[in-house]
Scaffold this motif. Sequence first.
Motif, PDB file in Angstrom:
ATOM      1  N   UNK A  24       0.918  -0.992  -0.100  1.00 34.17           N
ATOM      2  CA  UNK A  24       0.093   0.098  -0.001  1.00 34.17           C
ATOM      3  C   UNK A  24       0.884   1.115  -0.027  1.00 34.17           C
ATOM      4  N   UNK A  25       0.944   1.955  -1.091  1.00 35.04           N
ATOM      5  CA  UNK A  25       1.764   2.936  -1.161  1.00 35.04           C
ATOM      6  C   UNK A  25       1.357   4.390  -0.936  1.00 35.04           C
ATOM      7  N   UNK A  26       0.059   4.624  -0.499  1.00 35.03           N
ATOM      8  CA  UNK A  26      -0.456   5.781  -0.234  1.00 35.03           C
ATOM      9  C   UNK A  26      -1.860   5.981  -0.389  1.00 35.03           C
ATOM     10  N   UNK A  27      -2.532   6.990  -0.298  1.00 35.93           N
ATOM     11  CA  UNK A  27      -1.889   8.461   0.118  1.00 35.93           C
ATOM     12  C   UNK A  27      -1.891   8.532   1.410  1.00 35.93           C
ATOM     13  N   UNK A  28      -1.089   9.716   1.805  1.00 33.01           N
ATOM     14  CA  UNK A  28      -1.068   9.822   3.258  1.00 33.01           C
ATOM     15  C   UNK A  28      -2.383  10.358   3.726  1.00 33.01           C
ATOM     16  N   UNK A 110       5.702  -6.037  -7.445  1.00 30.96           N
ATOM     17  CA  UNK A 110       4.665  -6.377  -6.490  1.00 30.96           C
ATOM     18  C   UNK A 110       3.298  -5.739  -6.741  1.00 30.96           C
ATOM     19  N   UNK A 111       2.281  -6.166  -6.391  1.00 34.91           N
ATOM     20  CA  UNK A 111       1.197  -5.642  -6.418  1.00 34.91           C
ATOM     21  C   UNK A 111       1.106  -4.205  -5.709  1.00 34.91           C
ATOM     22  N   UNK A 112       0.689  -3.211  -6.207  1.00 31.26           N
ATOM     23  CA  UNK A 112       0.468  -1.958  -5.552  1.00 31.26           C
ATOM     24  C   UNK A 112      -0.986  -1.405  -5.434  1.00 31.26           C
ATOM     25  N   UNK A 113      -1.218  -1.128  -4.273  1.00 26.51           N
ATOM     26  CA  UNK A 113      -2.513  -0.273  -3.923  1.00 26.51           C
ATOM     27  C   UNK A 113      -2.460   0.948  -3.540  1.00 26.51           C
ATOM     28  N   UNK A 114      -3.378   1.919  -3.874  1.00 29.51           N
ATOM     29  CA  UNK A 114      -3.277   3.337  -3.588  1.00 29.51           C
ATOM     30  C   UNK A 114      -4.578   3.858  -3.111  1.00 29.51           C
ATOM     31  N   UNK A 115      -4.676   4.265  -1.995  1.00 22.84           N
ATOM     32  CA  UNK A 115      -6.011   5.236  -1.692  1.00 22.84           C
ATOM     33  C   UNK A 115      -5.868   6.536  -1.654  1.00 22.84           C
TER      34      UNK A 115
END
Length: 265
Positions: A24-28, A110-115
């Motif tokens: 999970x790379x973001x968002x803050x 890798x699989x990446x998720x971002x919110x």
Amino acid sequence: MPKAHGLGKTHEPEMKVPVPNLLIVGSQKSGTTWLHNALGFSKQIFASQPKELNTMNQPNIESIFSSYIAHFPDQGPNVKYYLESTPHYFQLPFSGTDIARNIKTFLGHPKLLVLFRNPVERYESAYTHHIMKERLPYTPVISSFENSNKMLELGHYGRILAHWRSVFPDIRAYLYDQVKNDRFGLIEDIMSYLDIENDIRPELLEFRTNDKVIKAKKLGSIWNTMPKLDGALRLQLIEYYRPHVQELADMLQTDLSHWLSVDPA
């Protein structure tokens, strides 16, 4: 630069230990802590503790890589994903550091998720966070329009997503709205994306992390009230972020007009 290695391989090709293949790379300030903990309920996902390892944003990754992967002990064949979540990762390259490309170099694909969260709400939350960390003075009414700690630019979602898609075209984007309104549906969609059976029961998802209610209880004896956006600043932020919200809406092919409402959600 080192060669990229996927799950089961580390920086040293002859070694076979897990490395993260889900990030999970973001968002803050967009629900990443909740999502990290929620996915950790699955028997097929090992979620790192601590959640934020802040490694791929460092200039000396090679020297700390072995310490990084030490957070992911082998959990056996039933675990399909090793998860790390650092919301600070999701930003544009800075000072010669390209976090997206660092991830590709050291972790492969890798699989990446971002919110994504309403950037006006995110600004308010980020400002409060920096007050809590004593980077900014306490104020009950937030009236300052500023980019300290990248508070404004981290809401340039479309621009940042475009860069990350250039490195990882299949990065998966979700909305903080789903964390608030359809938690189980969000988890169902993510597990489908990961191509694993959803073994997380809906009742496990009814927990809170880092929200205003919890913060208010913790800080009630220190602050009189939780900081809130001044009305004039809210309007200024809405106009500032309007093109950025539209850019993201176009990229995700979804309606985000409610993010531009004058009334807070």
